[in-house]
Design an enzyme around this catalytic site. Structure first.
Site, PDB file in Angstrom:
ATOM      1  N   LYS A  27     -32.051  13.271  20.751  1.00  0.00           N
ATOM      2  CA  LYS A  27     -33.072  14.121  20.108  1.00  0.00           C
ATOM      3  C   LYS A  27     -33.685  13.415  18.906  1.00  0.00           C
ATOM      4  CE  LYS A  27     -31.701  18.158  18.109  1.00  0.00           C
ATOM      5  NZ  LYS A  27     -32.025  18.232  16.679  1.00  0.00           N
ATOM      6  N   GLY A 100     -35.578  21.352  12.436  1.00  0.00           N
ATOM      7  CA  GLY A 100     -35.557  20.835  11.064  1.00  0.00           C
ATOM      8  C   GLY A 100     -36.060  19.399  10.994  1.00  0.00           C
ATOM      9  N   ASP A 321     -23.369  16.608  13.231  1.00  0.00           N
ATOM     10  CA  ASP A 321     -23.772  17.636  14.203  1.00  0.00           C
ATOM     11  C   ASP A 321     -22.672  17.952  15.208  1.00  0.00           C
ATOM     12  OD1 ASP A 321     -26.199  17.751  12.940  1.00  0.00           O
ATOM     13  OD2 ASP A 321     -27.154  16.321  14.296  1.00  0.00           O
TER      14      ASP A 321
HETATM   15  O1  SPQ Z   1     -33.521  19.015  13.618  1.00  0.00           O
HETATM   16  P1  SPQ Z   1     -32.403  19.861  13.123  1.00  0.00           P
HETATM   17  O2  SPQ Z   1     -32.657  21.290  13.453  1.00  0.00           O
HETATM   18  O3  SPQ Z   1     -32.115  19.691  11.660  1.00  0.00           O
HETATM   19  O4  SPQ Z   1     -31.118  19.392  13.961  1.00  0.00           O
HETATM   20  C1  SPQ Z   1     -29.764  19.009  13.664  1.00  0.00           C
HETATM   21  C2  SPQ Z   1     -28.947  19.352  14.980  1.00  0.00           C
HETATM   22  O5  SPQ Z   1     -27.816  19.806  14.934  1.00  0.00           O
HETATM   23  O6  SPQ Z   1     -29.518  19.083  16.027  1.00  0.00           O
HETATM   24  C3  SPQ Z   1     -29.170  19.700  12.433  1.00  0.00           C
HETATM   25  F1  SPQ Z   1     -28.981  20.925  12.499  1.00  0.00           F
HETATM   26  O7  SPQ Z   1     -29.641  17.583  13.520  1.00  0.00           O
HETATM   27  C4  SPQ Z   1     -30.107  16.826  12.403  1.00  0.00           C
HETATM   28  C5  SPQ Z   1     -28.924  16.235  11.656  1.00  0.00           C
HETATM   29  O8  SPQ Z   1     -28.035  17.233  11.208  1.00  0.00           O
HETATM   30  C6  SPQ Z   1     -30.979  15.712  12.942  1.00  0.00           C
HETATM   31  C7  SPQ Z   1     -31.200  14.606  11.964  1.00  0.00           C
HETATM   32  C8  SPQ Z   1     -32.264  13.606  12.239  1.00  0.00           C
HETATM   33  O9  SPQ Z   1     -32.715  13.461  13.385  1.00  0.00           O
HETATM   34  O10 SPQ Z   1     -32.643  12.918  11.260  1.00  0.00           O
HETATM   35  C9  SPQ Z   1     -30.422  14.447  10.845  1.00  0.00           C
HETATM   36  C10 SPQ Z   1     -29.357  15.388  10.457  1.00  0.00           C
HETATM   37  O11 SPQ Z   1     -29.809  16.247   9.436  1.00  0.00           O
HETATM   38  P2  SPQ Z   1     -29.641  15.884   7.866  1.00  0.00           P
HETATM   39  O12 SPQ Z   1     -30.101  17.135   7.163  1.00  0.00           O
HETATM   40  O13 SPQ Z   1     -28.187  15.617   7.687  1.00  0.00           O
HETATM   41  O14 SPQ Z   1     -30.466  14.735   7.577  1.00  0.00           O
END
Ligand code: SPQ
Length: 442
Positions: A27, A100, A321
């Site tokens: 993703k 996010g 995650d």
């Molecule tokens: O996109 P989203 O909703 O934030 O997705 C998550 C997931 O579990 O799929 C978090 F809830 O993944 C993020 C991950 O936690 C994806 C990501 C990235 O692609 O850069 C980074 C992480 O978030 P963060 O806030 O730690 O940078």
């Protein structure tokens, strides 16, 4: 399915996982491939693209900013890049759904375009903290507004120019780092970001792949504004975050033996393998290879007797995650597992500490949530029951795997968001041996 309908997973207890599979594309890499392919000069071909709601939200956002994108068709996408200054103002707010990553990365990528834009999301995304990106963007000269509580919608006003900053990240977050690197493409000078701990580095790797130099010295990552990106081909590996449910499922279910093919094992993402191995899992990393700048391998997993551990804090950002699935592993392990330093789990698609603790308690596990983690006393048996995923894809899939070791059926409410990251999860899990079916209730 209408928004008033509740997608329910019904999972029979017991069973084993067997076979050879490939889970859908990564993703994080899928989002970035659309973003950089759109900003590049020339045509970018992508294979292995994740056709999930989150990465499709990013794809649709760029289409509505005038980028011609063909596909996805069986994971293939072709982007006619418009160059760094070719995006057009969209007719309507960009709807980023549950994602996010889309919202935080796009806030940086769009802040210096000279366009007026609004970014909106669903109710979960509209509750997640956005000042972590808008505050440093403002320091760069951007005009980005949040609501009073620091959440979406984000309103971006056109500015003439951004300037580079030297920024120390207050939390280990790849989304903040990537947001600022993408804003830095449009800033005058050298953008420098220092991380408190390593986080996923797909943005840095992919920028280099598109011919845009990114430097790393110790824990500081930097790039100069003003360069351009050259289109390239991208082969996206299977998502280790999706593979994680099967790594846990095959570890906890007796008589399991699976191979997960072509999984991305980037060292900034492989904490789940490290943690499961520390717990005694039998995971073999086979056929290591490099695919377009990302390390990939096939993972063989066989059932094992897991034991509880103190999870090393340096592994937390590398497995951020995967904790919903790891909590299920801990509940099935002998002894105590203790997680600390993971307060970020409270601001994901749900409060993943509380929601997992509530569900595991319903299933009879002995768990104590703490402000920054959880203590799980494993070893007791899990019973069946009805749990709520609170619309969080990773919670839904983690509880589905728990049924492999439960003594009764598990019903999981509010599962439609599994499609954000893992379309086809129930079919693939059934093929592997999980006794799962899907129903709908009003
Ligand atoms: O996109 P989203 O909703 O934030 O997705 C998550 C997931 O579990 O799929 C978090 F809830 O993944 C993020 C991950 O936690 C994806 C990501 C990235 O692609 O850069 C980074 C992480 O978030 P963060 O806030 O730690 O940078």
């Amino acid at each position: 399915m209408s928004s008033t309908e509740n997608m329910v997973f019904r999972v029979q207890s017991g069973g084993a996982l067997r076979g050879t599979f490939r889970v859908p594309g990564d993703k994080s890499i899928s989002h970035r491939s659309i973003m950089l392919g759109s900003l590049a000069e020339g045509t970018t071909h992508i294979t292995g693209f994740l056709e999930g709601d989150d990465s499709l939200a990013t794809l649709k956002a760029f289409r509505s900013m005038g980028v011609s994108i063909e596909g996805p068709e069986k994971g293939q996408v072709t982007i006619q890049g418009v160059g760094k200054h070719g995006l057009k103002e969209p007719q309507a707010p960009l709807d980023l759904g549950n994602s996010g990553t889309s919202m935080r990365l796009l806030s940086g990528l769009l802040a210096g375009q000279g366009l007026a834009l609004t970014l909106v999301g669903d109710s979960s995304l509209s509750g997640r903290p956005m000042r972590r990106v808008t505050d440093p963007l403002k320091e760069m000269g951007a005009l980005v507004e949040t609501t009073e509580s620091g959440t979406a919608p984000l309103v971006i006003h056109p500015v003439k120019a951004l300037h580079a900053i030297d920024y120390e990240l207050p939390v280990a977050s790849a989304q903040i780092k990537s947001c600022l690197l993408l804003a830095g493409l449009y800033a005058q000078g050298e953008t420098r970001i220092t991380e408190p701990a390593p986080t996923r580095d797909h943005t840095e790797r992919m920028l280099n792949g598109f011919g845009y130099p990114v430097q790393q010295q110790g824990d500081t990552i930097s790039l100069n504004g003003g360069g351009s990106l050259t289109a390239c081909d991208i082969d996206i590996p299977a998502d280790i975050s999706s593979a994680a449910f099967f790594l846990v499922g095959a570890s906890i279910a007796p008589d399991s033996d699976i191979v997960l093919e072509h999984v991305g094992i980037n060292p900034t993402r492989d904490g789940v393998i490290t943690i499961l191995k520390l717990m005694g899992a039998d995971i073999e990393v086979m056929n290591r290879r490099d695919v377009g700048g990302e390390p990939v391998a096939d993972l063989r997993v066989r059932s094992a007797m897991l034991h509880g551990i103190e999870i090393p804090e340096d592994q937390v950002p590398l497995a951020i995650d995967e904790f919903p699935a790891l909590f299920v592993a801990a509940a099935c392990a002998e002894g105590v597992t203790r997680l600390t330093g993971a307060e970020e789990l409270r601001v994901k698609e749900s409060d993943r500490i509380q929601v997992m603790a509530d569900g595991l308690k319903t299933l009879g596990a002995d768990v104590t949530p703490t402000p920054d983690g959880i203590v799980i006393q494993g070893g007791g048996s899990l019973q069946g029951g009805r749990v709520n995923s609170h619309g969080d894809h990773r919670i839904a899939m983690a509880f589905a795997m728990a049924a492999l070791r439960a003594q009764g059926e598990i019903l999981i409410d509010d599962c439609s968001n599994v499609n954000t990251s893992f379309p086809g999860f129930t079919d693939l899990a059934s093929t592997a041996g999980l006794m799962i079916s899907v129903g709908e209730e009003r």
